[in-house]
Design a protein around this motif. Structure first.
Motif, PDB file in Angstrom:
ATOM      1  N   ILE A   1       0.818  -1.222   0.000  1.00 10.05           N
ATOM      2  CA  ILE A   1       0.000   0.000   0.000  1.00 10.05           C
ATOM      3  C   ILE A   1       0.855   1.278   0.000  1.00 10.05           C
ATOM      4  O   ILE A   1       0.583   2.206  -0.768  1.00 10.05           O
ATOM      5  N   PRO A   2       1.908   1.375   0.847  1.00 10.13           N
ATOM      6  CA  PRO A   2       2.732   2.583   0.796  1.00 10.13           C
ATOM      7  C   PRO A   2       3.336   2.836  -0.589  1.00 10.13           C
ATOM      8  O   PRO A   2       3.440   3.992  -1.020  1.00 10.13           O
ATOM      9  N   ASN A   3       3.725   1.763  -1.273  1.00  4.40           N
ATOM     10  CA  ASN A   3       4.283   1.939  -2.613  1.00  4.40           C
ATOM     11  C   ASN A   3       3.223   2.417  -3.605  1.00  4.40           C
ATOM     12  O   ASN A   3       3.512   3.207  -4.508  1.00  4.40           O
ATOM     13  N   LEU A   4       1.982   1.947  -3.433  1.00  2.25           N
ATOM     14  CA  LEU A   4       0.883   2.420  -4.280  1.00  2.25           C
ATOM     15  C   LEU A   4       0.650   3.914  -4.072  1.00  2.25           C
ATOM     16  O   LEU A   4       0.383   4.657  -5.016  1.00  2.25           O
ATOM     17  N   LEU A   5       0.758   4.339  -2.820  1.00  2.43           N
ATOM     18  CA  LEU A   5       0.604   5.761  -2.525  1.00  2.43           C
ATOM     19  C   LEU A   5       1.750   6.573  -3.136  1.00  2.43           C
ATOM     20  O   LEU A   5       1.536   7.669  -3.663  1.00  2.43           O
ATOM     21  N   SER A   6       2.962   6.024  -3.070  1.00  4.49           N
ATOM     22  CA  SER A   6       4.116   6.694  -3.674  1.00  4.49           C
ATOM     23  C   SER A   6       3.921   6.853  -5.179  1.00  4.49           C
ATOM     24  O   SER A   6       4.194   7.915  -5.754  1.00  4.49           O
ATOM     25  N   LEU A   7       3.426   5.798  -5.817  1.00  4.50           N
ATOM     26  CA  LEU A   7       3.198   5.843  -7.255  1.00  4.50           C
ATOM     27  C   LEU A   7       2.049   6.785  -7.609  1.00  4.50           C
ATOM     28  O   LEU A   7       2.056   7.407  -8.678  1.00  4.50           O
ATOM     29  N   SER A   8       1.078   6.904  -6.713  1.00  2.00           N
ATOM     30  CA  SER A   8      -0.006   7.878  -6.933  1.00  2.00           C
ATOM     31  C   SER A   8       0.562   9.291  -6.913  1.00  2.00           C
ATOM     32  O   SER A   8       0.164  10.151  -7.725  1.00  2.00           O
ATOM     33  N   GLY A   9       1.497   9.539  -5.998  1.00  2.00           N
ATOM     34  CA  GLY A   9       2.170  10.833  -5.965  1.00  2.00           C
ATOM     35  C   GLY A   9       2.960  11.073  -7.237  1.00  2.00           C
ATOM     36  O   GLY A   9       3.007  12.202  -7.750  1.00  2.00           O
ATOM     37  N   LEU A  10       3.588  10.011  -7.755  1.00  2.00           N
ATOM     38  CA  LEU A  10       4.337  10.137  -9.010  1.00  2.00           C
ATOM     39  C   LEU A  10       3.400  10.479 -10.164  1.00  2.00           C
ATOM     40  O   LEU A  10       3.762  11.258 -11.054  1.00  2.00           O
ATOM     41  N   ALA A  11       2.201   9.912 -10.145  1.00  2.00           N
ATOM     42  CA  ALA A  11       1.217  10.227 -11.186  1.00  2.00           C
ATOM     43  C   ALA A  11       0.846  11.708 -11.134  1.00  2.00           C
ATOM     44  O   ALA A  11       0.735  12.374 -12.174  1.00  2.00           O
ATOM     45  N   CYS A  12       0.660  12.232  -9.928  1.00  2.44           N
ATOM     46  CA  CYS A  12       0.365  13.660  -9.763  1.00  2.44           C
ATOM     47  C   CYS A  12       1.524  14.513 -10.269  1.00  2.44           C
ATOM     48  O   CYS A  12       1.324  15.563 -10.900  1.00  2.44           O
ATOM     49  N   THR A  13       2.733  14.055 -10.005  1.00  2.00           N
ATOM     50  CA  THR A  13       3.927  14.761 -10.465  1.00  2.00           C
ATOM     51  C   THR A  13       4.008  14.773 -11.988  1.00  2.00           C
ATOM     52  O   THR A  13       4.343  15.799 -12.597  1.00  2.00           O
ATOM     53  N   LEU A  14       3.694  13.644 -12.587  1.00  2.00           N
ATOM     54  CA  LEU A  14       3.716  13.563 -14.053  1.00  2.00           C
ATOM     55  C   LEU A  14       2.700  14.527 -14.662  1.00  2.00           C
ATOM     56  O   LEU A  14       2.986  15.201 -15.663  1.00  2.00           O
ATOM     57  N   LEU A  15       1.525  14.614 -14.045  1.00  5.82           N
ATOM     58  CA  LEU A  15       0.514  15.561 -14.516  1.00  5.82           C
ATOM     59  C   LEU A  15       1.018  16.999 -14.378  1.00  5.82           C
ATOM     60  O   LEU A  15       0.795  17.838 -15.257  1.00  5.82           O
ATOM     61  N   ALA A  16       1.704  17.281 -13.257  1.00  9.50           N
ATOM     62  CA  ALA A  16       2.243  18.622 -13.042  1.00  9.50           C
ATOM     63  C   ALA A  16       3.274  18.972 -14.114  1.00  9.50           C
ATOM     64  O   ALA A  16       3.304  20.099 -14.624  1.00  9.50           O
ATOM     65  N   ILE A  17       4.114  18.014 -14.473  1.00  9.35           N
ATOM     66  CA  ILE A  17       5.109  18.239 -15.525  1.00  9.35           C
ATOM     67  C   ILE A  17       4.421  18.466 -16.870  1.00  9.35           C
ATOM     68  O   ILE A  17       4.769  19.388 -17.624  1.00  9.35           O
ATOM     69  N   TYR A  18       3.441  17.634 -17.148  1.00  6.07           N
ATOM     70  CA  TYR A  18       2.710  17.745 -18.419  1.00  6.07           C
ATOM     71  C   TYR A  18       2.045  19.112 -18.547  1.00  6.07           C
ATOM     72  O   TYR A  18       2.178  19.790 -19.581  1.00  6.07           O
ATOM     73  N   TYR A  19       1.346  19.536 -17.495  1.00  2.00           N
ATOM     74  CA  TYR A  19       0.632  20.809 -17.557  1.00  2.00           C
ATOM     75  C   TYR A  19       1.591  22.007 -17.484  1.00  2.00           C
ATOM     76  O   TYR A  19       1.244  23.101 -17.935  1.00  2.00           O
ATOM     77  N   SER A  20       2.787  21.805 -16.937  1.00  2.00           N
ATOM     78  CA  SER A  20       3.803  22.856 -17.001  1.00  2.00           C
ATOM     79  C   SER A  20       4.194  23.111 -18.451  1.00  2.00           C
ATOM     80  O   SER A  20       4.297  24.259 -18.893  1.00  2.00           O
ATOM     81  N   ILE A  21       4.397  22.048 -19.174  1.00  2.00           N
ATOM     82  CA  ILE A  21       4.761  22.170 -20.591  1.00  2.00           C
ATOM     83  C   ILE A  21       3.614  22.787 -21.385  1.00  2.00           C
ATOM     84  O   ILE A  21       3.833  23.581 -22.308  1.00  2.00           O
ATOM     85  N   GLU A  22       2.375  22.442 -21.009  1.00  2.00           N
ATOM     86  CA  GLU A  22       1.197  22.987 -21.683  1.00  2.00           C
ATOM     87  C   GLU A  22       0.909  24.428 -21.263  1.00  2.00           C
ATOM     88  O   GLU A  22       0.131  25.128 -21.916  1.00  2.00           O
ATOM     89  N   GLY A  23       1.505  24.875 -20.146  1.00  5.31           N
ATOM     90  CA  GLY A  23       1.271  26.230 -19.672  1.00  5.31           C
ATOM     91  C   GLY A  23       0.008  26.411 -18.852  1.00  5.31           C
ATOM     92  O   GLY A  23      -0.435  27.539 -18.630  1.00  5.31           O
ATOM     93  N   LEU A  24      -0.574  25.306 -18.367  1.00  3.41           N
ATOM     94  CA  LEU A  24      -1.778  25.374 -17.531  1.00  3.41           C
ATOM     95  C   LEU A  24      -1.341  25.306 -16.070  1.00  3.41           C
ATOM     96  O   LEU A  24      -1.396  24.266 -15.421  1.00  3.41           O
TER      97      LEU A  24
END
Length: 219
Positions: free
Chosen positions: A23-46
């Motif tokens: 479960i802790p690793n699933l939570l870590s990977l969920s945080g990574l998913a949020c990070t990936l979205l943040a990177i994606y939207y940074s590039i998009e300028g949102l």
């Protein structure tokens, strides 16, 4: 080592993907998913969506440690694997993501590469130092913990609509570099995620920031 012992140890070694069930690793990977979205939207300028992704990455980061400490039946190997996974995700969440945010807001002008490099380098050095020496006295970090970077930058970004674009770009650049300096400084800061009260405060902060930036995005 006897051949049969080596074979037995090999059979006992868990598969790589078996750690996803932790479960802790699933939570870590969920945080990574949020990070990936943040990177994606940074590039998009949102940038409003970037802020939501960044703050939720911190929330999941705190949650994985909280759950890991309370979950029964985890082996030392589980804890070691989780710790390594957490460190690797941290460098992306708190080093690479803010750097890409700075580059994107600076329209990827070469001068912003300097600040971005400083931020990523400080994060890498900070994490390497922590992996080597751990908490100072068992209770405090040496240098500003990296998760504070995201929490502070998310708050600073609330100023964006109140000052000119050029002024805010300067504020963001200086803030990122100053945070990097604090990350590798010798100041001692408490481990905030270990206090249940702070966890509740982060939860309220996360929901508040999500509401504010969701409203800004939709308006």
């Amino acid at each position: 080592m006897p051949k049969d012992t080596a074979i037995h140890q090999k059979l006992q070694q868990p598969t790589i993907l078996s750690y996803i069930k932790d479960i802790p690793n699933l939570l870590s990977l969920s945080g990574l998913a949020c990070t990936l979205l943040a990177i994606y939207y940074s590039i998009e300028g949102l940038y409003t969506l970037v802020m939501i992704g960044m703050v939720w990455a911190v929330a999941f980061d705190w949650a994985d440690g909280l759950v890991a400490r309370r979950l029964k039946g985890r082996t030392p190997t589980d804890a070691k694997f989780g710790g390594q996974l957490d460190v690797l995700i941290d460098i992306v969440s708190y080093g690479v993501t803010p750097a890409i945010l700075l580059l994107s807001y600076g329209k990827f002008e070469p001068v912003f590469l300097i600040g971005a490099f400083v931020m990523v380098s400080a994060a890498a050095i900070r994490l390497s130092y922590f992996s080597t020496y751990g908490l100072a006295g068992g209770t405090k970090y040496t240098g500003l913990a990296l998760d504070n970077n995201s929490l502070i930058l998310v708050s600073i970004f609330l100023l964006e609509g109140f000052v000119s674009s050029g002024t805010f770009t300067t504020i963001l650049y200086i803030s990122g570099v100053l945070l990097a300096i604090l990350n590798v400084s010798e100041i001692k800061t408490p481990k905030l995620s270990g206090n249940p009260r702070n966890v509740w405060l982060l939860a309220m902060y996360t929901l508040g920031i999500t509401a504010v930036y969701s409203w800004k995005f939709l308006s």
